[in-house]
Design a protein around this motif. Structure first.
Motif, PDB file in Angstrom:
ATOM      1  N   ALA A  74      -4.030   3.558  -8.965  1.00 31.93           N
ATOM      2  CA  ALA A  74      -2.698   3.444  -8.369  1.00 31.93           C
ATOM      3  C   ALA A  74      -1.623   3.543  -9.451  1.00 31.93           C
ATOM      4  CB  ALA A  74      -2.564   2.123  -7.619  1.00 31.93           C
ATOM      5  N   SER A 111      -4.970   4.261  -2.669  1.00 36.03           N
ATOM      6  CA  SER A 111      -5.503   3.620  -3.875  1.00 36.03           C
ATOM      7  C   SER A 111      -5.019   2.171  -3.975  1.00 36.03           C
ATOM      8  CB  SER A 111      -5.072   4.393  -5.131  1.00 36.03           C
ATOM      9  OG  SER A 111      -5.629   5.681  -5.135  1.00 36.03           O
ATOM     10  N   HIS A 112      -4.798   1.567  -2.813  1.00 34.18           N
ATOM     11  CA  HIS A 112      -4.342   0.187  -2.747  1.00 34.18           C
ATOM     12  C   HIS A 112      -4.740  -0.351  -1.374  1.00 34.18           C
ATOM     13  CE1 HIS A 112      -1.441   2.312  -0.377  1.00 34.18           C
ATOM     14  NE2 HIS A 112      -0.990   1.167   0.117  1.00 34.18           N
ATOM     15  N   MET A 117      -3.958  -3.428  -5.903  1.00 33.56           N
ATOM     16  CA  MET A 117      -3.837  -2.070  -6.413  1.00 33.56           C
ATOM     17  C   MET A 117      -5.152  -1.619  -7.031  1.00 33.56           C
ATOM     18  SD  MET A 117      -0.765  -1.000  -5.824  1.00 33.56           S
ATOM     19  CE  MET A 117       0.889  -1.598  -5.451  1.00 33.56           C
ATOM     20  N   TYR A 119       0.086   6.176  -5.146  1.00 38.29           N
ATOM     21  CA  TYR A 119      -1.142   5.405  -4.965  1.00 38.29           C
ATOM     22  C   TYR A 119      -1.722   5.587  -3.574  1.00 38.29           C
ATOM     23  CZ  TYR A 119       2.567   2.243  -3.337  1.00 38.29           C
ATOM     24  OH  TYR A 119       3.679   1.704  -2.737  1.00 38.29           O
TER      25      TYR A 119
END
Length: 409
Positions: free
Chosen positions: A216, A377-378, A212, A374
């Protein structure tokens, strides 16, 4: 750097949110998140006109003993501006460079109608851990106005109702400037609960590593129940999913035996969050009227060892149909000793995960969901660690445009 966004969640009754268009000052200069951010609380009637001199009672949820931070009236414009504060002790409980201060608001209409909601405000713990751009983004994206709207209903109050014995967690607070209302906190409990944050599909000979990014987060349903009514989902709190390690989760694929054998399966991964359950009794001239129950996620604690394996009819599609383009974008992984046996992807769209957590309260158990926040964002790294001749895995999005990657072989 990490970007932790404000958590905002409104319980019934009849609360609405006004989101900021931007964070530019009147001079057109970009502003950063301040040490003690301000948030405007406005009270509206059923026609959305501002209610001046409306009674407002604000509790802090993150400070001990249900501290009252305001007990008064809105101004001539029907508003009250709260300057949020958060103690160092409370900041230390939260993992990220951005800590969240949560508040609970009661508003009282001239007709005696009561509204209730919760909101939160981000606070910097250590500004040196964030770039100026991060601090500007936090100020730009946080909610700055909370709007509470009455429905124009007049409650049927019992002046000679049953007087109940209360063991108050905090003081019983008179509310309404002599109008006879009292709000008593009779129960409060903080407990961590595993909460579903992401779902991954993988074959029995695959493994997956989930990382993550610092930005996130997930939007966690907030629950509210009045009296003997049903639990309602009325808003959410947005909290980080980053557990602070380079790889947040590693999981190995497995076959599921459930009226058959399924070796292309899904798994839900969980994180532990701190939830606060509260019961508040409402009295009118000393007579008990009803009880309010609430469940609120306050902050991330860390990763959870909870896993939930499941089968899905969307896994196990014919590989030829996948490669033929019938199920959207796809990628393949196999290990014959000569090619890369890994693939790293992310989900490019948000997704709602139902039944993500359950929190017991005196008003019954509240079960809620989460919505991922997220997007990109991961990362998920699928691997086939061992050379298995002839075994090839295909992951495909099923034309759902980035909400998941399914698996077959």
């Amino acid at each position: 750097m990490k970007k932790y966004y404000t958590a905002l969640f409104s319980f019934a009754l009849f609360a609405s949110l006004v989101l900021p268009a931007n964070a530019e000052s009147s001079q057109g200069l970009l502003t950063e998140l301040q040490l003690n951010p301000e948030i405007t609380i406005e009270v509206l009637d059923k026609n959305e006109a501002h209610v001046n001199s409306a009674d407002v009672l604000i509790f802090s949820l993150t400070e001990d003993n249900n501290k009252v931070v305001f007990n008064g009236k809105t101004d001539k414009d029907g508003k009250y501006i709260l300057k949020s504060t958060l103690s160092d002790e409370e900041k230390a409980k939260q993992k990220s460079p951005i800590a969240v201060a949560a508040y609970e608001v009661y508003a009282l209409s001239p007709e005696g109608e009561m509204s209730h909601q919760v909101f939160s405000v981000p606070h910097l713990k250590n500004s040196s851990q964030l770039t100026r751009d991060d601090r500007i983004a936090l100020e730009r994206d946080r909610v700055k106005t909370i709007s509470t709207k009455f429905k124009g209903q007049k409650p049927q109050l019992k002046k000679n109702g049953v007087e109940v014995s209360t063991l108050a967690v905090g003081d019983c607070v008179p509310f309404g400037g002599g109008n006879g209302y009292t709000v008593c906190t009779t129960y409060q409990n903080d407990a961590q609960q595993p909460t579903k944050i992401i779902s991954v599909n993988l074959g029995s000979n695959e493994s997956a590593s989930v990382s993550m990014a610092s930005s996130a987060s997930v939007k966690i349903d907030s629950g509210f129940k009045q009296g003997s009514g049903s639990w309602t989902v009325s808003g959410n709190t947005t909290l980080s999913t980053d557990t602070g390690t380079a790889i947040d989760y590693t999981v190995n694929g497995q076959c599921i035996y459930n009226n058959g054998t399924y070796c292309d399966a899904g798994v839900d991964l969980y994180a532990n969050y701190m939830y606060r359950s509260i019961k508040r009794d409402i009295k009118y001239f000393g007579s008990y009227q009803w009880s309010d129950y609430s469940s609120t996620a306050l902050y991330l604690i860390g990763p959870s060892s909870t896993y939930n394996w499941y089968t899905s009819s969307l896994n196990g599609i014919s590989p030829s149909s996948v490669t033929g383009g019938s199920y959207g974008a796809y990628f393949s992984i196999y290990n014959d000793g000569s090619v890369s046996a890994t693939a790293t992807k992310s989900y490019s769209a948000e997704r709602t995960l139902g039944g993500a957590f359950s929190v017991p309260t005196p008003g019954g158990t509240f079960t809620g969901g989460v919505t991922t926040s997220y997007k990109n964002s991961h990362s998920i790294k699928w691997s086939v660690p061992n050379v298995i001749p002839g075994l090839k895995y295909y992951h495909y999005d099923n034309n759902f445009t980035g909400t998941n990657w399914y698996v077959t072989h």
